[in-house]
Design an enzyme around this catalytic site. Structure first.
Site, short mmCIF file in Angstrom:
data_model
loop_
_atom_site.label_atom_id
_atom_site.label_comp_id
_atom_site.label_asym_id
_atom_site.label_seq_id
_atom_site.Cartn_x
_atom_site.Cartn_y
_atom_site.Cartn_z
N LYS A 195 -29.69 -51.41 19.64
CA LYS A 195 -30.81 -50.47 19.59
C LYS A 195 -32.14 -51.16 19.96
O LYS A 195 -33.11 -50.48 20.33
CB LYS A 195 -30.90 -49.85 18.20
CG LYS A 195 -29.74 -48.89 17.93
CD LYS A 195 -29.80 -47.69 18.85
CE LYS A 195 -28.73 -46.67 18.60
NZ LYS A 195 -28.84 -45.52 19.52
N LYS B 144 -14.70 -29.73 21.24
CA LYS B 144 -15.85 -29.88 20.35
C LYS B 144 -17.14 -29.46 21.06
O LYS B 144 -18.01 -28.81 20.46
CB LYS B 144 -15.94 -31.35 19.91
CG LYS B 144 -16.69 -31.57 18.63
CD LYS B 144 -16.51 -33.00 18.13
CE LYS B 144 -17.43 -33.26 16.97
NZ LYS B 144 -17.41 -34.65 16.54
N ASP C 29 -16.76 -40.24 28.41
CA ASP C 29 -16.42 -41.08 27.27
C ASP C 29 -17.12 -42.41 27.48
O ASP C 29 -16.80 -43.14 28.43
CB ASP C 29 -14.90 -41.26 27.19
CG ASP C 29 -14.51 -42.00 25.93
OD1 ASP C 29 -15.42 -42.55 25.26
OD2 ASP C 29 -13.31 -42.05 25.63
N SER D 277 -33.47 -45.00 19.72
CA SER D 277 -33.36 -46.30 19.05
C SER D 277 -33.30 -46.05 17.54
O SER D 277 -32.86 -44.99 17.11
CB SER D 277 -34.54 -47.19 19.43
OG SER D 277 -34.42 -48.45 18.83
N ILE E 265 -31.69 -39.52 8.84
CA ILE E 265 -31.23 -38.13 8.86
C ILE E 265 -29.83 -38.02 8.32
O ILE E 265 -28.96 -38.85 8.64
CB ILE E 265 -31.29 -37.58 10.31
CG1 ILE E 265 -32.74 -37.57 10.77
CG2 ILE E 265 -30.75 -36.17 10.39
CD1 ILE E 265 -33.05 -38.60 11.77
N ASN F 289 -27.79 -54.99 -1.96
CA ASN F 289 -26.66 -54.75 -2.84
C ASN F 289 -26.00 -53.40 -2.63
O ASN F 289 -25.20 -52.96 -3.45
CB ASN F 289 -27.14 -54.86 -4.30
CG ASN F 289 -27.73 -56.21 -4.56
OD1 ASN F 289 -27.11 -57.21 -4.21
ND2 ASN F 289 -28.91 -56.24 -5.14
N TYR G 204 -25.33 -53.30 15.67
CA TYR G 204 -26.00 -52.00 15.85
C TYR G 204 -27.48 -52.23 16.18
O TYR G 204 -28.02 -51.67 17.15
CB TYR G 204 -25.85 -51.16 14.57
CG TYR G 204 -26.49 -49.79 14.65
CD1 TYR G 204 -25.98 -48.82 15.51
CD2 TYR G 204 -27.59 -49.46 13.86
CE1 TYR G 204 -26.57 -47.55 15.59
CE2 TYR G 204 -28.18 -48.20 13.93
CZ TYR G 204 -27.67 -47.25 14.79
OH TYR G 204 -28.25 -46.01 14.87
N1 LIG Z 1 -28.77 -40.41 11.74
C1 LIG Z 1 -29.77 -41.27 11.61
O1 LIG Z 1 -30.34 -41.40 10.54
C2 LIG Z 1 -30.22 -42.08 12.80
C3 LIG Z 1 -31.26 -43.00 12.58
C4 LIG Z 1 -31.71 -43.75 13.66
C5 LIG Z 1 -31.17 -43.58 14.92
N2 LIG Z 1 -30.14 -42.68 15.10
C6 LIG Z 1 -29.60 -42.55 16.46
O2 LIG Z 1 -29.62 -41.19 16.86
C7 LIG Z 1 -28.55 -40.92 17.76
C8 LIG Z 1 -27.74 -39.74 17.28
O3 LIG Z 1 -27.21 -40.07 16.02
P1 LIG Z 1 -26.59 -39.00 15.01
O4 LIG Z 1 -26.99 -39.43 13.66
O5 LIG Z 1 -26.91 -37.64 15.46
O6 LIG Z 1 -25.04 -39.32 15.18
P2 LIG Z 1 -23.76 -38.36 15.17
O7 LIG Z 1 -24.02 -37.11 14.43
O8 LIG Z 1 -22.62 -39.23 14.76
O9 LIG Z 1 -23.60 -37.98 16.74
C9 LIG Z 1 -23.28 -38.96 17.67
C10 LIG Z 1 -23.06 -38.29 19.01
O10 LIG Z 1 -22.70 -39.32 19.96
C11 LIG Z 1 -21.43 -39.00 20.51
N3 LIG Z 1 -20.65 -40.21 20.78
C12 LIG Z 1 -20.38 -41.23 19.91
N4 LIG Z 1 -19.58 -42.15 20.49
C13 LIG Z 1 -19.34 -41.69 21.76
C14 LIG Z 1 -18.58 -42.18 22.85
N5 LIG Z 1 -17.87 -43.32 22.77
N6 LIG Z 1 -18.55 -41.46 24.00
C15 LIG Z 1 -19.23 -40.27 24.10
N7 LIG Z 1 -19.97 -39.75 23.10
C16 LIG Z 1 -20.02 -40.46 21.94
C17 LIG Z 1 -20.73 -38.16 19.46
O11 LIG Z 1 -19.68 -37.42 20.08
P3 LIG Z 1 -18.40 -36.89 19.20
O12 LIG Z 1 -18.86 -35.59 18.60
O13 LIG Z 1 -17.34 -36.72 20.23
O14 LIG Z 1 -18.11 -37.93 18.16
C18 LIG Z 1 -21.89 -37.30 18.98
O15 LIG Z 1 -22.15 -36.24 19.88
C19 LIG Z 1 -27.72 -42.21 17.83
O16 LIG Z 1 -28.11 -42.92 19.00
C20 LIG Z 1 -28.14 -42.96 16.57
O17 LIG Z 1 -28.01 -44.35 16.72
C21 LIG Z 1 -29.65 -41.93 14.06
#
Ligand SMILES: NC(=O)c1ccc[n+]([C@@H]2O[C@H](COP(=O)([O-])OP(=O)(O)OC[C@H]3O[C@@H](n4cnc5c(N)ncnc54)[C@H](OP(=O)(O)O)[C@@H]3O)[C@@H](O)[C@H]2O)c1
Length: 368
Positions: A239, A77, A106, A207, A268, A154, A235
């Protein structure tokens, strides 16, 4: 700091006037003060670039010509992500893009984190920026209301099912907080040694505005050993801990060449939220303003990139950023779509205690 205020004044959903991460890079090249320490000379370590915000962050940072070390748990990936990053950034005259390096990590396993840290230290003498982006992503459905009058009450809230990492930590706590803490701890001496008067090293912790939701859980039972599991609380607690971590780091290391900040990227439409939608088989009654507030992934990476490279942040740290500027302290009655950090997210006593407890848990020195 207010360069992007007008672009955020009204929201119109993904792709609206709010800047993308690539826009932040372009603006920094145009208006920033990077002559003494050009962006192309930076070495940046980031976790979780295989999808979502991390992927777009890596893409924008690659376009600066900086050297990137990306940690990933899935080699195939990560290779695909890098191929896409490289092929999506057009050649620019005079710009030499550096090869992206992948380090296996990991975050489910602390020994994997230790090994990855050693690998990074063995491969680069310099680390100017560390971005703790990766977050746990396996979602389940919970009907727990966040508060009696919450808009989300809800709708169901995304979270991950109860489980433990290989080291017996509750998964949110282990993957979102403890693993990045350990990685950071190992890389701190190198970050310190890489800081210079013209450019301090930076640590950026991802965060979320959700840190505001469960103020007391962190002090009571962050690893869910005594209380029933609640995904959103887990979660949010993890954070909140990453904000405390950044605040501690900045307080203790700003005099030693390192600044640390926390970032709320926005809401997002990443795979994280896609999975959430897929899990909700019934129509979802989303909070008012949700569709307009939503950012594209490119826009979602903007504040992280801003935190990593913006020259006006050179003397800043121990701050919470959102929408490419300082977050404001949130009033207690704000809804989930309103920004801002909780007053309790800045608490020296809690931060000091958490640092000590986490160092003890990991068997790493409290003083470095
Ligand atoms: N999306 C939102 O609206 C939002 C809002 C607030 C904060 N955030 C924060 O922004 C950050 C990125 O989020 P995202 O929305 O971009 O999430 P995402 O698309 O699900 O990406 C998560 C990333 O973390 C990696 N990951 C997850 N578990 C892992 C593990 N056990 N070991 C190694 N790598 C791991 C995933 O790798 P794989 O590809 O191998 O799964 C992926 O590269 C996170 O910290 C999230 O909490 C997101």
């Amino acid at each position: 700091m207010d360069r992007y205020a007008a672009a955020h004044a009204s929201r119109n959903g993904p792709g609206d006037a709010r800047p993308s991460a690539l826009q932040i890079v372009q603006d920094e090249y145009q208006h920033g003060n990077n002559h003494a320490a050009p962006l192309s000379k930076l070495t940046i370590v980031m976790t979780g670039a295989t999808s979502g915000i991390g992927y777009e962050t890596a893409r924008a940072l690659y376009s600066t010509g900086a050297k990137l070390f990306l940690t990933a748990r899935d080699a195939a990936k990560s290779r695909r992500a890098i191929d896409r990053i490289v092929s999506s950034i057009p050649p620019v005259e005079g710009m030499r893009y550096q090869d992206i390096e992948v380090v296996h990590m990991d975050m489910d396993s602390l020994s994997s984190v230790r090994q990855a840290a050693g690998e990074v230290l063995g491969r680069t003498e310099t680390i100017n920026v560390l971005i703790n982006n990766a977050g746990e992503d396996r979602l389940c459905y919970t009907q727990t209301a966040l508060s009696p009058d919450d808009d989300f009450a809800n709708t169901g809230i995304a979270g991950i099912p109860f489980g433990h990492t290989k080291d017996g930590l509750e998964r949110n706590w282990g993957i979102n907080y403890v693993a990045p803490f350990l990685l950071t701890h190992h890389l701190l001496p190198r970050l310190e040694a890489s800081g210079s008067p013209s450019r301090r090293s930076r640590i950026v912790n991802l965060s979320t505005t959700g840190h505001r939701l469960f103020p007391t859980h962190l002090e009571e039972d962050p690893n869910f050993e005594k209380t029933p599991y609640e995904p959103m609380s887990a979660y949010a607690t993890s954070k909140l801990a990453v904000i405390y971590h950044a605040n501690y780091l900045d307080r203790h290391f700003s005099g030693r060449g390192i600044r640390a900040v926390s970032v709320h990227p926005g809401t997002i439409q990443t795979p994280m939220l896609d999975r959430y939608d897929a899990l909700n088989s019934k129509p979802v009654d989303l909070p008012p303003g949700y569709a307009k507030e939503l950012k594209s992934t490119e826009q979602g990476a903007a504040t992280t990139v801003f935190a990593a490279i913006e020259s006006c942040l050179e003397d800043k740290g121990g701050i919470y950023l959102e929408n490419c500027t300082y977050g404001k302290e949130a009033a207690e009655d704000l809804g989930p779509m309103d920004g801002g950090y909780a007053a309790f997210a800045f608490d020296e006593e809690v931060e000091e205690g958490l640092w000590k407890d986490t160092c003890r848990l990991l068997g790493v020195p409290e003083s470095l």
